[in-house]
Scaffold this motif. Structure first.
Motif, PDB file in Angstrom:
ATOM      1  N   ARG A  28      27.060 -20.559  42.748  1.00 29.11           N
ATOM      2  CA  ARG A  28      27.570 -19.600  43.743  1.00 29.11           C
ATOM      3  C   ARG A  28      26.982 -18.214  43.500  1.00 29.11           C
ATOM      4  NH1 ARG A  28      32.806 -16.689  43.655  1.00 29.11           N
ATOM      5  NH2 ARG A  28      33.205 -16.010  45.771  1.00 29.11           N
ATOM      6  N   HIS A  29      26.958 -17.784  42.256  1.00 29.11           N
ATOM      7  CA  HIS A  29      26.390 -16.483  41.906  1.00 29.11           C
ATOM      8  C   HIS A  29      24.891 -16.425  42.245  1.00 29.11           C
ATOM      9  CE1 HIS A  29      25.923 -12.738  39.713  1.00 29.11           C
ATOM     10  NE2 HIS A  29      24.924 -13.282  39.048  1.00 29.11           N
ATOM     11  N   TYR A  30      24.180 -17.495  41.933  1.00 24.67           N
ATOM     12  CA  TYR A  30      22.747 -17.561  42.235  1.00 24.67           C
ATOM     13  C   TYR A  30      22.494 -17.445  43.732  1.00 24.67           C
ATOM     14  CZ  TYR A  30      18.124 -19.500  42.959  1.00 24.67           C
ATOM     15  OH  TYR A  30      16.830 -19.684  43.372  1.00 24.67           O
ATOM     16  N   MET A  31      23.257 -18.177  44.545  1.00 21.69           N
ATOM     17  CA  MET A  31      23.060 -18.146  45.994  1.00 21.69           C
ATOM     18  C   MET A  31      23.418 -16.790  46.581  1.00 21.69           C
ATOM     19  SD  MET A  31      21.579 -20.787  47.027  1.00 21.69           S
ATOM     20  CE  MET A  31      21.692 -20.457  48.762  1.00 21.69           C
ATOM     21  N   GLN A  32      24.449 -16.142  46.071  1.00 19.43           N
ATOM     22  CA  GLN A  32      24.798 -14.814  46.565  1.00 19.43           C
ATOM     23  C   GLN A  32      23.669 -13.828  46.284  1.00 19.43           C
ATOM     24  OE1 GLN A  32      28.565 -14.064  44.661  1.00 19.43           O
ATOM     25  NE2 GLN A  32      29.733 -14.822  46.426  1.00 19.43           N
ATOM     26  N   ASN A  33      23.108 -13.866  45.087  1.00 19.46           N
ATOM     27  CA  ASN A  33      21.990 -12.980  44.766  1.00 19.46           C
ATOM     28  C   ASN A  33      20.764 -13.303  45.607  1.00 19.46           C
ATOM     29  OD1 ASN A  33      23.396 -11.524  42.887  1.00 19.46           O
ATOM     30  ND2 ASN A  33      22.643 -12.688  41.138  1.00 19.46           N
ATOM     31  N   TYR A  34      20.505 -14.590  45.826  1.00 20.17           N
ATOM     32  CA  TYR A  34      19.352 -15.000  46.625  1.00 20.17           C
ATOM     33  C   TYR A  34      19.476 -14.487  48.058  1.00 20.17           C
ATOM     34  CZ  TYR A  34      15.942 -17.907  48.982  1.00 20.17           C
ATOM     35  OH  TYR A  34      14.895 -18.338  49.753  1.00 20.17           O
ATOM     36  N   LEU A  35      20.663 -14.619  48.648  1.00 22.53           N
ATOM     37  CA  LEU A  35      20.856 -14.171  50.024  1.00 22.53           C
ATOM     38  C   LEU A  35      20.833 -12.649  50.145  1.00 22.53           C
ATOM     39  CD1 LEU A  35      23.487 -16.733  51.303  1.00 22.53           C
ATOM     40  CD2 LEU A  35      21.079 -16.570  51.927  1.00 22.53           C
ATOM     41  N   LYS A  36      21.211 -11.934  49.086  1.00 15.51           N
ATOM     42  CA  LYS A  36      21.076 -10.470  49.106  1.00 15.51           C
ATOM     43  C   LYS A  36      19.607 -10.069  49.104  1.00 15.51           C
ATOM     44  CE  LYS A  36      25.342  -9.172  46.780  1.00 15.51           C
ATOM     45  NZ  LYS A  36      25.925  -8.664  45.528  1.00 15.51           N
ATOM     46  N   GLN A  37      18.802 -10.749  48.311  1.00 16.94           N
ATOM     47  CA  GLN A  37      17.386 -10.421  48.194  1.00 16.94           C
ATOM     48  C   GLN A  37      16.578 -10.950  49.370  1.00 16.94           C
ATOM     49  OE1 GLN A  37      16.316 -12.062  44.419  1.00 16.94           O
ATOM     50  NE2 GLN A  37      17.404 -10.492  43.261  1.00 16.94           N
ATOM     51  N   PRO A  39      17.616 -12.045  52.967  1.00 15.88           N
ATOM     52  CA  PRO A  39      18.572 -12.352  54.033  1.00 15.88           C
ATOM     53  C   PRO A  39      17.935 -13.213  55.119  1.00 15.88           C
ATOM     54  CG  PRO A  39      17.819 -10.090  54.205  1.00 15.88           C
ATOM     55  CD  PRO A  39      17.244 -10.650  52.938  1.00 15.88           C
TER      56      PRO A  39
END
Length: 79
Positions: A28-37, A39
């Motif tokens: 979950r943390h990885y995907m949140q960071n990926y989507l921030k970087q 979009p």
């Protein structure tokens, strides 16, 4: 010194639960960071890209491009 089978099973079950919980929150943390970087492309982003390339996009053209990008993304995911 021997450990009973029940204790080994309990240790394995606890280990699996800890691993699943840690894996879930890590992913979950990885995907949140990926989507921030990175979009996903929105209609406004596509419109501004087309205008930068010198095109005046119509609504029909925008929706066609968005639908084709979604279809291409689904095809890539199925492979």
């Amino acid at each position: 010194m021997t450990v009973s089978t029940g204790i080994w099973i309990l240790i394995v079950v606890i280990g699996v639960l800890v691993g699943l919980t840690g894996g879930f929150f890590g992913a979950r943390h990885y995907m949140q960071n990926y989507l921030k970087q990175n979009p996903p492309i929105s209609e406004e982003m596509l419109r501004s890209m087309m205008m930068q390339m010198g095109q005046r996009p119509s609504e029909k053209k925008l929706h066609q491009m968005l639908n084709s990008m979604k279809a291409a993304s689904k095809n890539d995911n199925n492979k």
